[in-house]
Design a protein around this motif. Structure first.
Motif, PDB file in Angstrom:
ATOM      1  N   VAL A 152      -4.074   7.278  14.286  1.00 23.61           N
ATOM      2  CA  VAL A 152      -4.798   7.707  13.092  1.00 23.61           C
ATOM      3  C   VAL A 152      -3.780   8.086  12.019  1.00 23.61           C
ATOM      4  O   VAL A 152      -2.777   8.725  12.315  1.00 23.61           O
ATOM      5  N   SER A 162      -3.745  10.344   8.744  1.00 27.35           N
ATOM      6  CA  SER A 162      -4.521  11.364   8.035  1.00 27.35           C
ATOM      7  C   SER A 162      -3.893  11.637   6.668  1.00 27.35           C
ATOM      8  O   SER A 162      -2.761  11.220   6.393  1.00 27.35           O
ATOM      9  N   ASP A 163      -4.608  12.361   5.854  1.00 24.78           N
ATOM     10  CA  ASP A 163      -4.047  12.764   4.564  1.00 24.78           C
ATOM     11  C   ASP A 163      -2.812  13.628   4.780  1.00 24.78           C
ATOM     12  O   ASP A 163      -1.853  13.564   4.005  1.00 24.78           O
ATOM     13  N   PRO A 212      -3.664  11.288  18.442  1.00 27.90           N
ATOM     14  CA  PRO A 212      -4.579  12.135  17.670  1.00 27.90           C
ATOM     15  C   PRO A 212      -5.561  12.870  18.570  1.00 27.90           C
ATOM     16  O   PRO A 212      -5.769  12.494  19.732  1.00 27.90           O
ATOM     17  N   VAL A 240      -7.984  19.715  12.977  1.00 33.50           N
ATOM     18  CA  VAL A 240      -8.271  18.464  12.276  1.00 33.50           C
ATOM     19  C   VAL A 240      -9.651  18.545  11.643  1.00 33.50           C
ATOM     20  O   VAL A 240     -10.513  19.306  12.089  1.00 33.50           O
ATOM     21  N   SER A 265     -11.357  15.553  10.905  1.00 34.65           N
ATOM     22  CA  SER A 265     -12.107  14.398  11.397  1.00 34.65           C
ATOM     23  C   SER A 265     -11.437  13.906  12.677  1.00 34.65           C
ATOM     24  O   SER A 265     -10.242  14.116  12.884  1.00 34.65           O
ATOM     25  N   THR A 282     -16.701  14.032  11.310  1.00 37.35           N
ATOM     26  CA  THR A 282     -15.994  15.070  10.581  1.00 37.35           C
ATOM     27  C   THR A 282     -16.506  16.438  11.010  1.00 37.35           C
ATOM     28  O   THR A 282     -17.623  16.556  11.545  1.00 37.35           O
TER      29      THR A 282
END
Length: 78
Positions: free
Chosen positions: A3, A5-6, A32, A55, A57, A72
């Motif tokens: 994953v 992520s931002d 993740p 996290v 999501s 989410t």
């Protein structure tokens, strides 16, 4: 497989990585937080709020770790 992520993107920018030349495979988190498809909502929320691994999501996976979807934290609270 993993994953992105931002947070991964923000860390790459902070570390001055060139996002135009780095692959998703290099950037992604290969371990993740994932949620099993039969996990109850309360357990999912707890899994997503583990200290040091919080996290917003997470992928929902089957018994073969195949991604079935993404949930989410807002979905779970709703």
């Amino acid at each position: 497989l993993g994953v992105v992520s931002d947070g991964d993107i923000r860390r790459a920018i902070r570390d001055d990585l060139d996002l135009k030349s780095i692959s998703v495979m290099e950037l992604m988190n290969k371990t993740p937080v994932t949620l099993k498809q039969d996990l109850l909502v309360g357990g999912a929320i707890n899994a997503m709020e583990i200290p040091g691994k919080k996290v917003f999501s997470a992928p929902i996976v089957d018994s073969n770790s195949i991604c079935l979807g993404v949930v989410t934290l807002h979905d779970l609270i709703r």
